[in-house]
Design an enzyme around this catalytic site. Structure first.
Site, PDB file in Angstrom:
ATOM      1  N   GLU A  41      -2.621  -7.292  10.662  1.00 38.21           N
ATOM      2  CA  GLU A  41      -2.447  -6.472   9.457  1.00 38.21           C
ATOM      3  C   GLU A  41      -3.783  -6.032   8.962  1.00 38.21           C
ATOM      4  OE1 GLU A  41       0.343  -5.352   8.483  1.00 38.21           O
ATOM      5  OE2 GLU A  41       1.089  -7.240   8.331  1.00 38.21           O
ATOM      6  N   ASP A 174       2.614   2.298  12.274  1.00 39.12           N
ATOM      7  CA  ASP A 174       3.886   2.451  11.957  1.00 39.12           C
ATOM      8  C   ASP A 174       4.744   3.561  12.602  1.00 39.12           C
ATOM      9  OD1 ASP A 174       3.364   0.455  10.149  1.00 39.12           O
ATOM     10  OD2 ASP A 174       3.273   1.656   8.397  1.00 39.12           O
TER      11      ASP A 174
HETATM   12  C1  GLA Z   1       0.650   0.069   6.175  1.00 39.18           C
HETATM   13  C2  GLA Z   1       0.040   1.101   6.800  1.00 39.18           C
HETATM   14  C3  GLA Z   1      -0.322   0.688   8.442  1.00 39.18           C
HETATM   15  C4  GLA Z   1      -1.154  -0.427   8.202  1.00 39.18           C
HETATM   16  C5  GLA Z   1      -0.409  -1.579   7.285  1.00 39.18           C
HETATM   17  C6  GLA Z   1      -1.294  -2.799   7.176  1.00 39.18           C
HETATM   18  O1  GLA Z   1       1.896  -0.397   6.611  1.00 39.18           O
HETATM   19  O2  GLA Z   1       0.952   2.165   6.942  1.00 39.18           O
HETATM   20  O3  GLA Z   1      -1.064   1.752   8.829  1.00 39.18           O
HETATM   21  O4  GLA Z   1      -2.485  -0.140   7.666  1.00 39.18           O
HETATM   22  O5  GLA Z   1      -0.275  -1.134   5.855  1.00 39.18           O
HETATM   23  O6  GLA Z   1      -1.428  -3.562   8.503  1.00 39.18           O
END
Ligand code: GLA
Length: 387
Positions: A41, A174
């Site tokens: 994360e 994501d």
């Molecule tokens: C959000 C962002 C991702 C990542 C997460 C944390 O989901 O869109 O790119 O940075 O937070 O891990």
């Protein structure tokens, strides 16, 4: 108690919304999944690895050619006209406008379209609903323009739509899982090199919603990203040529702790230890060692709570309850400041563990959290429109 994943598929919802809103049938449809991140994360914008799994819950986009742009979402059912070159409106349609602008830069946008969106993902729950939307929209609209983009191109269009157009300083996790996921696998994505590796994930996992909605555009993620950039700049004074915070090793942490202000040192510490945990977690998963994987998840949650400061009391309580009642592991997943906890548990113990979580949560917060399970699902796809 766990609620079953919504039966109606997102594509049927989107195509019937299209028909009722526009009195015609869509020409194309595509869908993309949301995700839970098992671990890794806040590493994706720091050059580290991530280990997400695609959900069975998806967002579908149905589209047909039109003069001009018209968008409708199942969330409110109102058709909205949009001007692609006008300033963004600060609502959900910005994501679609962002996708169209980015498709235009690679010559893959249709001249105009009617677009209907429906999802079986909860919005604002930290399950990457915005990436599911942008990846599905990039696929559907490029098909409408007669183009077949590669998964890597879809990732870039969707990432730029969210990052450059909407202005959320996200990484690429994501969009990458939404475009590259394969059923029955988690995806180890090394964000610095771009390498992706599928790791078998044959079982189920549970998602417990904290019920606290997060809004990324609210700024916490952007603030953390600024802090990481500041920490990196300071680290470069000690290690010239350091490309990313994730390139530091755990042996460097005493120096980081001594030389950076406490808050910045804590952010860097999270990134470095999380990078280490994520690679160990991918190994543990590949060996089928759910005990070790679960322990790493809990350590990861603790690091988010203490060092990254992105958890909330509701998520901390769900993790504690899950562990108290025999889960392998649990962790707040996604950006944080709300959202969902991912719970790893043996299938034959899961009903009891979830009931205990629901009861304990109700005692503390006066309501029961939504909980549901999923298997690792597949990534973006074109959908056939039936009959
Ligand atoms: C959000 C962002 C991702 C990542 C997460 C944390 O989901 O869109 O790119 O940075 O937070 O891990």
């Amino acid at each position: 108690m766990p609620t079953p994943v919504t039966r109606l598929s997102s594509v049927r919802l989107a195509s019937s919304l299209f028909e009722s809103s526009f009195s015609s049938r869509p020409a194309v449809a595509a869908s993309a999944p949301g995700r839970v991140n098992l671990i890794g994360e806040h590493t994706d914008y720091n050059g580290g690895p991530v280990l997400p799994v695609a959900l069975e819950r998806r967002t579908a986009v149905a589209a047909g050619l039109e003069d001009g742009w018209f968008f409708v979402s199942a969330l409110d059912g109102t058709v909205r006209g949009a001007e692609i070159d006008r300033p963004l409106r600060r609502d959900w349609t910005d994501y679609l406008v962002g996708v169209v602008r980015e498709l235009r830069t690679i010559g893959a946008a249709p001249v105009g379209a009617r677009v209907a969106v429906a999802s079986t993902l909860p919005a604002g729950a930290g399950l990457a609903s915005s990436a599911a939307l942008t990846v599905a929209a990039a696929k559907a609209l490029s098909l409408l323009a007669g183009r077949r983009l590669t998964p890597a191109q879809l990732v870039e269009v969707a990432y730029r739509a969210e990052h450059d157009q909407v202005g959320v300083r996200c990484g690429r996790m994501d969009q990458t899982i939404a475009a590259h996921a394969a059923a029955g696998t988690a995806l180890l994505f090394e964000t610095a090199s771009g390498a992706i590796q599928r790791v078998p994930f044959p079982g189920r996992l549970w998602v417990v919603e904290s019920g606290v909605s997060h809004r990324l555009t609210g700024g916490e993620l952007n603030q953390r990203r600024r802090e990481c950039e500041e920490a990196l700049a300071l680290c470069r004074q000690m290690w010239p040529g350091l490309a990313h915070l994730a390139d530091l090793s755990t042996d460097d942490l005493p120096t980081v702790n001594a030389r950076l202000a406490p808050d910045l040192a804590a952010r860097a510490r999270h990134v470095v230890t999380e990078t280490f945990r994520t690679r160990m977690a991918a190994d543990a998963l590949a060996r089928g060692d759910l005990g070790q994987l679960g322990w790493l998840l809990v350590e990861g949650h603790e690091s988010l709570r203490v060092d990254y400061r992105s958890t909330i009391p509701e998520a901390d309580a769900i993790v504690e309850l899950a562990m108290e009642h025999g889960a392998y592991g649990a962790r707040l997943t996604g950006a944080g400041w709300g959202g969902c906890v991912v719970v790893l548990a043996a299938e034959d113990r899961s009903a009891r563990i979830l009931a205990e979580i629901a009861g304990g949560f109700r005692d503390r917060f006066g309501r029961e959290p939504e909980a549901w399970s999923t298997r690792a699902a597949s990534g973006v796809r074109r959908e056939t429109l039936s009959g």
